[in-house]
Design a protein around this motif. Structure first.
Motif, short mmCIF file in Angstrom:
data_model
loop_
_atom_site.label_atom_id
_atom_site.label_comp_id
_atom_site.label_asym_id
_atom_site.label_seq_id
_atom_site.Cartn_x
_atom_site.Cartn_y
_atom_site.Cartn_z
N ASN A 119 0.69 -1.32 0.01
CA ASN A 119 -0.14 -0.09 -0.02
C ASN A 119 0.82 1.22 0.10
O ASN A 119 0.62 2.10 -0.57
CB ASN A 119 -0.90 0.01 1.22
N LEU A 120 1.85 1.25 0.76
CA LEU A 120 2.77 2.47 0.96
C LEU A 120 3.57 2.68 -0.49
O LEU A 120 3.47 3.72 -1.10
CB LEU A 120 3.99 2.36 2.02
N ALA A 121 4.10 1.54 -1.06
CA ALA A 121 4.60 1.55 -2.44
C ALA A 121 3.75 2.11 -3.45
O ALA A 121 4.34 3.22 -4.23
CB ALA A 121 5.03 0.42 -2.64
N GLN A 122 2.25 1.78 -3.35
CA GLN A 122 1.48 2.28 -4.38
C GLN A 122 1.05 3.80 -4.18
O GLN A 122 0.97 4.38 -4.96
CB GLN A 122 0.01 1.46 -4.19
N GLU A 123 1.18 4.25 -2.84
CA GLU A 123 0.64 5.48 -2.74
C GLU A 123 1.94 6.40 -3.20
O GLU A 123 1.89 7.56 -3.78
CB GLU A 123 0.68 5.75 -1.03
N ILE A 124 3.35 5.90 -3.08
CA ILE A 124 4.49 6.59 -3.50
C ILE A 124 4.39 6.59 -5.01
O ILE A 124 4.60 7.72 -5.50
CB ILE A 124 5.73 6.01 -3.05
N ILE A 125 4.10 5.79 -5.46
CA ILE A 125 4.17 5.70 -7.02
C ILE A 125 3.00 6.55 -7.47
O ILE A 125 3.14 7.42 -8.48
CB ILE A 125 3.76 3.94 -7.47
N ASP A 126 1.72 6.51 -6.86
CA ASP A 126 0.70 7.46 -7.28
C ASP A 126 1.28 8.93 -7.03
O ASP A 126 0.77 9.75 -8.00
CB ASP A 126 -0.57 7.14 -6.52
N GLY A 127 1.83 9.24 -5.85
CA GLY A 127 2.44 10.50 -5.83
C GLY A 127 3.39 11.10 -6.88
O GLY A 127 3.33 12.26 -7.35
N TYR A 128 4.25 10.12 -7.28
CA TYR A 128 5.15 10.25 -8.23
C TYR A 128 4.41 10.77 -9.77
O TYR A 128 4.86 11.45 -10.23
CB TYR A 128 5.99 9.06 -8.27
N ARG A 129 3.40 9.96 -9.99
CA ARG A 129 2.66 10.24 -11.33
C ARG A 129 1.64 11.21 -11.02
O ARG A 129 1.10 11.46 -11.96
CB ARG A 129 1.80 8.84 -11.45
N GLY A 130 1.39 11.70 -10.09
CA GLY A 130 0.40 12.84 -10.00
C GLY A 130 -0.98 12.39 -9.60
O GLY A 130 -1.99 13.46 -10.11
N THR A 131 -1.25 11.21 -9.16
CA THR A 131 -2.53 10.78 -8.71
C THR A 131 -2.61 10.40 -7.35
O THR A 131 -1.71 10.37 -6.90
CB THR A 131 -2.87 9.69 -9.88
N GLY A 132 -3.77 9.88 -7.03
CA GLY A 132 -3.81 9.34 -5.84
C GLY A 132 -4.25 10.28 -4.84
O GLY A 132 -4.79 11.52 -4.92
N THR A 133 -4.39 9.54 -3.43
CA THR A 133 -5.12 10.34 -2.40
C THR A 133 -4.21 11.60 -1.92
O THR A 133 -5.06 12.53 -1.55
CB THR A 133 -5.22 9.31 -1.19
N GLY A 134 -2.99 11.47 -1.77
CA GLY A 134 -2.19 12.56 -1.49
C GLY A 134 -2.45 13.89 -2.23
O GLY A 134 -2.44 14.94 -1.92
N ILE A 135 -2.41 13.74 -3.67
CA ILE A 135 -2.57 14.89 -4.44
C ILE A 135 -3.86 15.17 -4.46
O ILE A 135 -4.22 16.47 -4.33
CB ILE A 135 -2.44 14.17 -5.87
N LYS A 136 -4.92 14.40 -4.05
CA LYS A 136 -6.40 14.86 -4.10
C LYS A 136 -6.43 15.73 -2.79
O LYS A 136 -7.01 16.94 -2.83
CB LYS A 136 -7.39 13.67 -3.86
#
Length: 156
Positions: A119-136
């Motif tokens: 889950n942490l790896a996926q959140e980091i990847i999503d943040g890197y790509r500009g998507t995901g919960t953190g960007i939202k």
């Protein structure tokens, strides 16, 4: 907060494996009940997954993801004449980093179905790509600051 003087900023030692203070801060944020070795294994495992998925060094991907998630503006409540206004202000770099780390770890904990490492790896990847919960979360915070831009003159 103390009434006089400032709060002394404690220096965080760089992580012995990666040499990054950001990794140390994330490990400390992941840690529950003093189980630091468990938090370290989660973080290093997530960085390995990120390296295999993206093909770049995990620490560089993590730093780019945090840079993408870090907010620029936030709103703070200010009481003026009996009314409370949400005043948009710039986020200091230390607070921005803390918010980004908090959002990444909380979003990874909120995901279900996989291990914390994945889950942490996926959140980091999503943040890197500009998507995901953190960007939202960042975008929501910026929208709120933009909506309350009319009250910016109450800043002092």
């Amino acid at each position: 907060m103390p009434r006089r003087g400032g709060v002394k900023v404690r220096q965080v030692m760089p992580d012995p494996v990666t040499g990054s203070t950001v990794v140390t801060k994330i490990i400390n944020k992941i840690m529950w009940d003093g189980k630091k070795s468990k938090a370290e294994s989660i973080m290093y495992g997530a960085l390995d997954i990120v390296e295999k998925t993206i093909g770049e060094p995990g620490v560089q991907v993590l730093e780019k993801a945090i840079q993408n998630i870090t907010p620029i503006l936030e709103v703070r409540p200010r009481r003026v004449g009996g009314a409370v206004y949400q005043i948009p202000i710039e986020v200091e770099p230390r607070r921005g980093l803390a918010l980004a780390i908090r959002w990444i770890v909380d979003a990874a904990r909120a995901r279900t179905g996989k291990s914390m490492k994945e889950n942490l790896a996926q959140e980091i990847i999503d943040g890197y790509r500009g998507t995901g919960t953190g960007i939202k979360k960042r975008e929501d915070m910026h929208k709120m600051a933009e909506a309350n831009r009319a009250f910016a003159h109450y800043r002092w």
